[in-house]
Design an enzyme around this catalytic site. Structure first.
Site, mmCIF file in Angstrom:
data_model
loop_
_atom_site.group_PDB
_atom_site.id
_atom_site.type_symbol
_atom_site.label_atom_id
_atom_site.label_comp_id
_atom_site.label_asym_id
_atom_site.label_seq_id
_atom_site.Cartn_x
_atom_site.Cartn_y
_atom_site.Cartn_z
ATOM 1 N N ASP A 87 0.821 -1.201 0.000
ATOM 2 C CA ASP A 87 0.000 0.000 0.000
ATOM 3 C C ASP A 87 0.862 1.261 0.000
ATOM 4 O O ASP A 87 2.046 1.230 0.340
ATOM 5 C CB ASP A 87 -0.919 0.014 1.222
ATOM 6 C CG ASP A 87 -1.833 -1.200 1.269
ATOM 7 O OD1 ASP A 87 -2.208 -1.684 0.193
ATOM 8 O OD2 ASP A 87 -2.145 -1.661 2.388
ATOM 9 N N TYR A 88 0.241 2.373 -0.323
ATOM 10 C CA TYR A 88 0.901 3.681 -0.382
ATOM 11 C C TYR A 88 1.648 3.982 0.915
ATOM 12 O O TYR A 88 2.783 4.469 0.892
ATOM 13 C CB TYR A 88 -0.161 4.747 -0.649
ATOM 14 C CG TYR A 88 0.354 6.159 -0.814
ATOM 15 C CD1 TYR A 88 0.912 6.581 -2.021
ATOM 16 C CD2 TYR A 88 0.259 7.076 0.228
ATOM 17 C CE1 TYR A 88 1.372 7.882 -2.176
ATOM 18 C CE2 TYR A 88 0.716 8.375 0.077
ATOM 19 C CZ TYR A 88 1.265 8.775 -1.125
ATOM 20 O OH TYR A 88 1.716 10.067 -1.275
#
Length: 245
Positions: A87-88
């Site tokens: 994820d970011y």
């Protein structure tokens, strides 16, 4: 290039028809055509291990213009792509390759390749909570597969106690680890992947990357069932790390 095709005048290099047998050409630099169709060089396989920092999208491009992991790999000219995703806001080890068969096996749960994360969570999960996570919890209507967990001693912060929990899973659902801890009331503050199957490199700084060694590739192939026999030896020498500037 085939002598028969040359004799028939069907081969050209950089727009010039080749007439002389034994003419040398490099498909990586020269435009080679047979019957007017360009011959593409066979792409060499690349296996890149990146320590992804937070704030990067695990994708080759992003429609919103956010930085992607490819922005850290300008020196790699071959077409490679991330295996799975982080994820970011998640950091840690990410494999990028153009070996489609290996990538498919690493991401399919059937092959049960471990992914190990260190999750800093709010609060102090008790043994009952850790056992619930180990047996599987329901995330978005589906129960997670069994996991292995090990918790550290609590860390005292001004905002309250936190705990680092090492969790080992072999699935790859989007935001799975975060959702698992959310489901038991211990939201993740920071998340880092520290191992992919046999791959680990605790000394690699965020934003740096390196090629896999032949021994590491062999161990990955063994872990995914692409090769059989005794497990490859662990000892190897890691190549130098690189960072885009």
């Amino acid at each position: 290039m085939s002598e028969e095709l040359i004799l028939q005048g069907r081969v050209s290099v950089n727009g010039e028809t080749v007439r002389e047998l034994g003419t040398k050409a490099d498909p990586n630099r020269d435009e080679i055509k047979v019957d007017g169709r360009r011959i593409k060089a066979a792409q060499r396989r690349r296996y890149v291990l990146l320590n992804k920092p937070r704030g990067y999208i695990t994708s080759r491009s992003d429609p919103e213009g956010r930085p992607t992991v490819m922005d850290l790999l300008h020196a790699v000219k071959e077409y490679i792509y991330p295996v799975g995703r982080l994820d970011y806001d998640t950091e840690g080890l990410l494999l990028l390759t153009n070996d489609g068969e290996l990538a498919a096996r690493l991401t399919h749960p059937r092959h049960e390749v471990d992914k190990v994360y260190e999750a800093r969570v709010r609060g102090v999960p008790d043994e009952h909570t850790l056992d619930r996570l180990a047996r599987g919890v329901t995330v978005e209507g589906r129960r997670t597969s069994p996991a292995r967990l090990r918790a550290s001693e609590p860390i005292v912060k001004e905002s309250g106690e936190q705990t680092i929990v090492q969790i080992t899973i072999h699935e790859g659902r989007q935001r799975q680890v975060r959702q698992m801890f959310d489901s038991v009331g211990h939201p993740v503050v920071r998340l880092k992947r520290v191992r992919i199957g046999p791959l680990e490199d605790p000394d690699m700084p965020p934003g740096h990357w390196r090629e896999l060694t032949p021994a590491e590739i062999a161990r990955l192939q063994h872990a995914t069932g692409l090769t059989t026999g005794p497990r490859p030896r662990q000892k190897d020498t890691k190549p130098g790390r690189q960072r885009e500037r």
